[in-house]
Design a protein around this motif. Structure first.
Motif: not given
Length: 213
Positions: A61-78
């Protein structure tokens, strides 16, 4: 040759043919059973595809995606999600291909070879998922240590001002991650284990038939 001798000869000929008929019958039963098992392996892989899709939809969800951005793992998750579906799709195709090939197999050696291939494919798939799960867990943990401010409270500060994570905390996390890996292994054992054991039993029965031939 009188009638009695003729009947004896005919009876011996029929008796000699009985094992052949019996082997063919047993082979057809094993073939049908193996084909059914491979079909269920295909169904289980499709079920797993649907299950992971549901989990991704309900947990991301939006919260987990924001957390992933904060720890620089958003692209890694995708990338990880895309890779997960790609790998699962490839294995579903392989399971379907093996199932279709088994249906058209009429040779004992070919069926034995296909059973071994299916077992290797499933075992490789399970091992791959367990290893990837552990690697992703470690990557997320390291990223959170470096970028998540919540971990600052557990850091130990040395006299020279450098900070480090307590070894006990790291050990606890690794143990918890290994427990999760063990639970995932148990999940796969439940999904595929029974089917693979039955395929192994079929392989042993086919080996006995091959020796008789």
């Amino acid at each position: 040759m009188d009638e009695l001798d003729f009947l004896k000869k005919d009876w011996k000929r029929q008796e000699a043919d009985l094992p052949k008929v019996s082997v063919d019958t047993i082979y057809k039963m094993i073939h049908k059973r193996s084909s059914s098992l491979m079909k269920w392996i295909l169904y289980v892989s499709i079920f797993e595809f649907v299950l992971w899709t549901i989990l991704n939809i309900t947990t991301v969800n939006a919260e987990t995606l924001e957390t992933l951005r904060q720890i620089h793992l958003y692209e890694f998750e995708i990338v990880g999600i895309v890779l997960q579906y790609a790998v699962l799709g490839i294995f579903i195709y392989l399971f379907y291909k093996n199932y279709r090939e088994v249906q058209t197999t009429d040779n004992t050696k070919h069926l034995m070879s296909r059973i071994l291939k299916v077992r290797r494919t499933v075992n490789f798939y399970v091992a791959y998922n367990l290893i990837i799960f552990f690697i992703i867990g470690m990557v997320v943990f390291i990223a959170m240590l470096n970028f998540d401010p919540k971990f600052n409270d557990v850091m130990i500060q040395a006299e020279d001002g450098t900070q480090s994570m307590p070894l006990g905390f790291i050990a606890v996390f690794i143990v918890m991650l290994l427990v999760l890996v063990a639970l995932l292994w148990a999940f796969y054992k439940l999904l595929y284990g029974i089917l693979l054991r039955r395929l192994k039993r079929n392989y042993k029965e086919l080996s006995k038939l091959e020796m008789r031939d």
